[in-house]
Design an enzyme around this catalytic site. Structure first.
Site, PDB file in Angstrom:
ATOM      1  N   CYS A 131      36.793  40.589  40.261  1.00 56.01           N
ATOM      2  CA  CYS A 131      35.810  39.655  40.164  1.00 56.01           C
ATOM      3  C   CYS A 131      34.686  39.683  41.466  1.00 56.01           C
ATOM      4  CB  CYS A 131      36.254  38.337  39.821  1.00 56.01           C
ATOM      5  SG  CYS A 131      37.268  38.552  38.435  1.00 56.01           S
TER       6      CYS A 131
ATOM      7  N   HIS B   4      32.214  32.511  42.139  1.00 55.21           N
ATOM      8  CA  HIS B   4      32.458  33.296  41.072  1.00 55.21           C
ATOM      9  C   HIS B   4      32.969  32.082  39.964  1.00 55.21           C
ATOM     10  CE1 HIS B   4      34.528  35.715  38.021  1.00 55.21           C
ATOM     11  NE2 HIS B   4      35.590  35.337  38.389  1.00 55.21           N
TER      12      HIS B   4
ATOM     13  N   ASN C 107      34.431  33.533  32.010  1.00 55.18           N
ATOM     14  CA  ASN C 107      34.569  34.259  33.267  1.00 55.18           C
ATOM     15  C   ASN C 107      34.122  35.945  32.972  1.00 55.18           C
ATOM     16  OD1 ASN C 107      35.315  36.159  35.466  1.00 55.18           O
ATOM     17  ND2 ASN C 107      37.676  35.112  35.413  1.00 55.18           N
TER      18      ASN C 107
END
Ligand code: ACO
Length: 326
Positions: free
Chosen positions: A108, A242, A272
């Site tokens: 990520c 994030h 996500n």
């Protein structure tokens, strides 16, 4: 280095928490209270490379460059249906690019890892105009018979065009080995010499451990990068973190003692989206006119590995074609 173009693309299919509760032992209230996520966009009829192409085309268009002026393509991707060729190679011809490319798996944090490499390429003169594409389909890693991971993720793509300029200050990247808390394994062919069967193992995550690692690492990165630049939390106009979990973002915000307005989020809509998440947020905010010229932005991401990345930049307004027409 500075950002001169942005783009993003999401799958058409919107999946609500209620839809998931129709076939998983979960509920809207559990998902919303633990993560902040209400909906996610999941690939159904499109492919990941189609999303990546759409995001990249709008980033190139907004940069004012012609595709042939791009002299490097960095593609941030954890995994897709091809192990080879790279996703970067797959994107070149449809985008009209003729330049070197490679894929980078920084989980990520992949977009920030890509920006760090682009910055080094630009500083050393290796490349001048770089396209970064972050395209991810984490929905295809999850076991959809289990509720633990499948509710957390969404698919999406984002893209940035970067070139020489006075935008980015410096980067902080970290890495550490925590293989057991978050992993996804693919099957391997057996050979005459290695007959150990390696079967695909859908994404496994120890949510509580990842949560703790993420908050700890992100807070440390933010503190260190602020100090490195002689800044305090007050000097940052927006924190673009994030988009994994609202509670992770809230924990970091509380540590910094900064107001909610400085932490824009879109995970409520998209879940996500792994390394695509910060780029999608930048693209949306920039197109909405919410990134003011000269604003100081702090980007920070964390992901499987465990790897993290953070950077600070001064934003320069991008004139999108749609705005010119108004
Ligand atoms: N619906 C209902 N119940 C669930 C679900 C679900 N979808 N998933 C798990 N549960 C249950 C568990 O089985 C467990 O039950 P038990 O207590 O009977 O064993 C219980 O809920 C766990 O509850 P909590 O401990 O309260 O859950 P927690 O507050 O830790 O939230 C979560 C879980 C959301 C996974 C959280 O730990 C988290 O967000 N972790 C980080 C996840 C993340 O950000 N991952 C990605 C980061 S890295 C990257 O981006 C790739």
């Amino acid at each position: 280095m500075k950002i001169i173009g942005t783009g993003s693309a999401l799958p058409e299919k919107v999946v609500t928490n209620e839809m998931l509760a129709g076939f998983l032992d979960t509920s809207d209230s559990w998902i919303t209270s633990r993560t902040g996520i209400h909906t996610r966009h999941l690939l159904s009829t499109e492919t990941l490379s189609e999303l990546a192409i759409t995001a990249a085309q709008s980033a190139i268009e907004s940069s004012g460059l012609q595709p042939e002026e791009i002299d490097y393509l960095i593609c941030s991707n954890v995994a897709n249906s091809y192990v080879s060729p790279s996703m970067g190679s797959i994107l070149l011809a449809p985008l009209g690019l003729c330049c070197p490319c490679f894929d980078l798996n920084g989980a990520c944090a992949g977009l920030i890892y890509s920006l760090d490499i682009a910055d080094a390429f630009i500083k050393t003169g290796k490349a001048k105009k770089i396209l970064i594409v972050a395209a991810e389909e984490p929905s295809r890693f999850c076991n959809w018979h289990e509720r633990e991971t499948s509710v957390l993720f969404g698919d999406g793509a984002s893209a940035l065009v970067v070139t020489e300029g006075e935008g980015f200050k410096n980067f902080r990247l970290t890495g550490d080995t925590h293989t057991d808390v978050l992993y996804y394994k693919r099957s391997l062919e057996v050979t005459p010499y290695d007959r150990v069967e390696e079967k695909t193992m859908p994404l496994v995550m120890n949510g509580r451990e990842v949560f703790k690692l993420a908050v700890r690492a992100c807070i440390k990165d933010v503190d260190i990068i602020l100090e490195k630049n002689g800044l305090t939390g007050e000097d940052i106009d927006l924190y673009l973190l994030h988009q994994a979990n609202l509670r992770i973002i809230d924990s970091i915000r509380e540590h910094l003692g900064q107001p909610k307005e400085k932490f824009p989020t879109n995970l409520q809509k998209y879940g996500n989206t792994s390394s695509a998440s910060i780029g999608i947020l930048i693209d949306e905010l920039s197109r909405a006119g919410e990134l003011k010229d000269g604003a100081t932005l702090l980007l920070s991401a964390f992901g499987g590995g465990f790897v993290t990345g953070a950077t600070i930049l001064k934003w320069s307004t991008i004139n999108y074609p749609e705005k010119k027409e108004e």
